[in-house]
Design a protein around this motif. Structure first.
Motif, short mmCIF file in Angstrom:
data_model
loop_
_atom_site.label_atom_id
_atom_site.label_comp_id
_atom_site.label_asym_id
_atom_site.label_seq_id
_atom_site.Cartn_x
_atom_site.Cartn_y
_atom_site.Cartn_z
N THR A 138 0.82 -1.21 0.00
CA THR A 138 0.00 0.00 0.00
C THR A 138 0.85 1.26 0.00
O THR A 138 0.57 2.21 -0.73
CB THR A 138 -0.93 0.00 1.22
N LEU A 139 1.91 1.29 0.79
CA LEU A 139 2.71 2.49 0.95
C LEU A 139 4.04 2.42 0.20
O LEU A 139 4.85 3.35 0.31
CB LEU A 139 2.97 2.76 2.44
N THR A 140 4.28 1.37 -0.55
CA THR A 140 5.53 1.24 -1.30
C THR A 140 5.24 0.82 -2.73
O THR A 140 4.27 0.09 -2.98
CB THR A 140 6.47 0.22 -0.64
N THR A 141 6.07 1.27 -3.64
CA THR A 141 5.89 0.91 -5.05
C THR A 141 6.37 -0.50 -5.35
O THR A 141 5.88 -1.14 -6.28
CB THR A 141 6.64 1.90 -5.95
N GLY A 142 7.32 -1.01 -4.57
CA GLY A 142 7.79 -2.37 -4.76
C GLY A 142 8.80 -2.49 -5.88
O GLY A 142 9.09 -1.54 -6.61
N GLU A 143 9.33 -3.71 -6.02
CA GLU A 143 10.30 -4.02 -7.05
C GLU A 143 9.76 -5.10 -7.96
O GLU A 143 8.88 -5.88 -7.59
CB GLU A 143 11.62 -4.48 -6.41
N PHE A 144 10.33 -5.15 -9.15
CA PHE A 144 9.89 -6.13 -10.13
C PHE A 144 10.29 -7.54 -9.67
O PHE A 144 11.46 -7.80 -9.37
CB PHE A 144 10.54 -5.82 -11.48
N VAL A 145 9.31 -8.44 -9.64
CA VAL A 145 9.56 -9.82 -9.18
C VAL A 145 9.14 -10.84 -10.22
O VAL A 145 9.12 -12.04 -9.95
CB VAL A 145 8.82 -10.09 -7.85
N GLY A 146 8.77 -10.39 -11.40
CA GLY A 146 8.41 -11.34 -12.46
C GLY A 146 7.09 -12.04 -12.18
O GLY A 146 6.09 -11.41 -11.83
N LEU A 147 7.10 -13.36 -12.29
CA LEU A 147 5.89 -14.17 -12.15
C LEU A 147 5.71 -14.72 -10.73
O LEU A 147 4.91 -15.65 -10.54
CB LEU A 147 5.90 -15.32 -13.15
N GLU A 148 6.42 -14.18 -9.77
CA GLU A 148 6.35 -14.73 -8.41
C GLU A 148 4.94 -14.64 -7.83
O GLU A 148 4.49 -15.56 -7.13
CB GLU A 148 7.33 -14.00 -7.49
N ASN A 149 4.24 -13.55 -8.09
CA ASN A 149 2.87 -13.41 -7.56
C ASN A 149 1.95 -14.48 -8.15
O ASN A 149 1.12 -15.05 -7.43
CB ASN A 149 2.32 -12.02 -7.88
N PHE A 150 2.07 -14.75 -9.42
CA PHE A 150 1.22 -15.76 -10.06
C PHE A 150 1.59 -17.16 -9.59
O PHE A 150 0.72 -18.03 -9.45
CB PHE A 150 1.34 -15.65 -11.59
N GLN A 151 2.88 -17.40 -9.34
CA GLN A 151 3.28 -18.69 -8.78
C GLN A 151 2.76 -18.86 -7.37
O GLN A 151 2.35 -19.97 -6.98
CB GLN A 151 4.81 -18.79 -8.81
N ALA A 152 2.74 -17.76 -6.61
CA ALA A 152 2.21 -17.84 -5.25
C ALA A 152 0.71 -18.13 -5.26
O ALA A 152 0.19 -18.80 -4.35
CB ALA A 152 2.49 -16.53 -4.50
N LEU A 153 0.00 -17.62 -6.27
CA LEU A 153 -1.43 -17.89 -6.37
C LEU A 153 -1.70 -19.39 -6.50
O LEU A 153 -2.65 -19.92 -5.90
CB LEU A 153 -2.03 -17.17 -7.58
N LEU A 154 -0.88 -20.08 -7.27
CA LEU A 154 -1.09 -21.51 -7.48
C LEU A 154 -0.90 -22.30 -6.20
O LEU A 154 -1.44 -23.42 -6.07
CB LEU A 154 -0.12 -22.02 -8.56
N GLN A 155 -0.17 -21.75 -5.25
CA GLN A 155 0.07 -22.44 -3.99
C GLN A 155 -0.81 -21.91 -2.85
O GLN A 155 -0.67 -22.36 -1.72
CB GLN A 155 1.55 -22.29 -3.61
#
Length: 312
Positions: free
Chosen positions: A64-81
């Motif tokens: 919410t308070l940070t722009t974050g860094e590029f992590v590629g497909l990690e978010n989509f991989q986390a969804l599968l788990q």
């Protein structure tokens, strides 16, 4: 001389009119874009930019308070788990499968009932449409009061000597209650769409079928349904998208936790839960939003393709 000057004046007047007409038809090439600019700016600011921002954030670990860094497909991989994601996906898919058939058929039957011009029919049309314009919060609270363990329905069952039904505490009964609320709220809206379509069905088709000995059910299947088939596809597409993105009904009935153990959470509820708060994982929520967008798009394409196959 007067006779010779008249044609000259006529040609001069014609020339002035032609010049004025040419000048009136001449416009700057930028003029159309000036008229389109407000709508284009609103679309870019509130539709295209948020969509592109969501796509970008889905590949970052933004909060919410940070722009974050590029992590590629990690978010989509986390969804599968993520077990909660699969539970939410299951509930949203069930919503589509169980709600859409009712929102396609029941409003059509309701439109047939209120289509007739009889005294007092305007009152029933307004009554059926009232849940559409009523606040979803107010409507959902009414259903909660009716379905509560000490609510209206269980009070009637108690008088009849029947044990209370856990509408709001059982996982599946709570989900089915939310579906019933969604169908009830959508009846009036889709009824209006069907009324517009039924008004264009030639009366001669029903009269010819009646002369051939067709009863009400046969006329409905052979005349009404083919005549409003395109409208049924439209209603199916609209209700499919609405059912897949359901939030308010389940949130108000099941609560922010998504029912007992979060077993009634839908995709939109999970997105809202993951992406809000001071430590909200907006990147992870954006990834779920992209998945929801893709699934909705595939659902729309499936409906349109099925309709095209039936026409062929």
């Amino acid at each position: 001389m007067k006779g010779a000057s008249a044609p000259g004046r006529s040609r001069a007047a014609t020339g002035r009119r032609t010049g004025r007409g040419r000048a009136a038809r001449t416009h700057h090439p930028v003029s159309p874009w000036l008229f389109l600019a407000p709508g284009l700016l609103i679309t870019l600011a509130f539709n295209l930019y948020p969509f592109l921002a969501t796509v970008w954030k889905s590949f970052t670990d933004a909060r919410t308070l940070t722009t974050g860094e590029f992590v590629g497909l990690e978010n989509f991989q986390a969804l599968l788990q993520d077990d909660q994601f699969w539970v939410a996906l299951r509930n949203s898919a069930l919503y589509v499968v169980l709600v859409v058939p009712f929102t396609v058929l029941l409003p059509l039957l309701l439109a047939l009932l209120v289509q007739k011009h009889v005294p007092g029919i305007a009152f029933f049309r307004s009554a059926y449409y009232t849940p559409v314009v009523a606040s979803v919060v107010v409507v959902a609270l009414m259903w909660v009061w009716m379905l509560d363990d000490r609510g209206l329905l269980n009070g009637i069952l108690h008088v009849l000597g029947v044990d209370p039904v856990p509408f709001l505490s059982d996982q599946w009964l709570l989900l089915f209650s939310s579906m019933a609320l969604t169908v009830w709220r959508g009846l009036g809206y889709y009824m209006i769409i069907y009324l517009a379509a039924l008004a264009n069905v030639p009366r001669e088709l029903h009269e010819a079928a009646q002369v051939d000995g067709a009863g009400p059910v046969r006329r409905f299947v052979s005349v009404t349904v083919p005549a409003v088939r395109s409208t049924m596809v439209l209603v199916g597409a609209l209700s499919s998208v609405s059912a897949f993105k359901v939030f308010s009904e389940v949130y108000m009935i099941a609560g922010p936790t998504g029912g007992p153990g979060g077993e009634d959470t839908t995709l939109v509820m999970l997105i809202q839960r993951a992406g809000t708060g001071l430590q909200g994982r907006t990147g992870y929520a954006s990834a779920m939003s992209i998945v929801l967008f893709v699934l909705t798009l595939l659902l729309m394409l499936f409906v349109l393709r099925a309709d095209r196959k039936d026409k062929d």
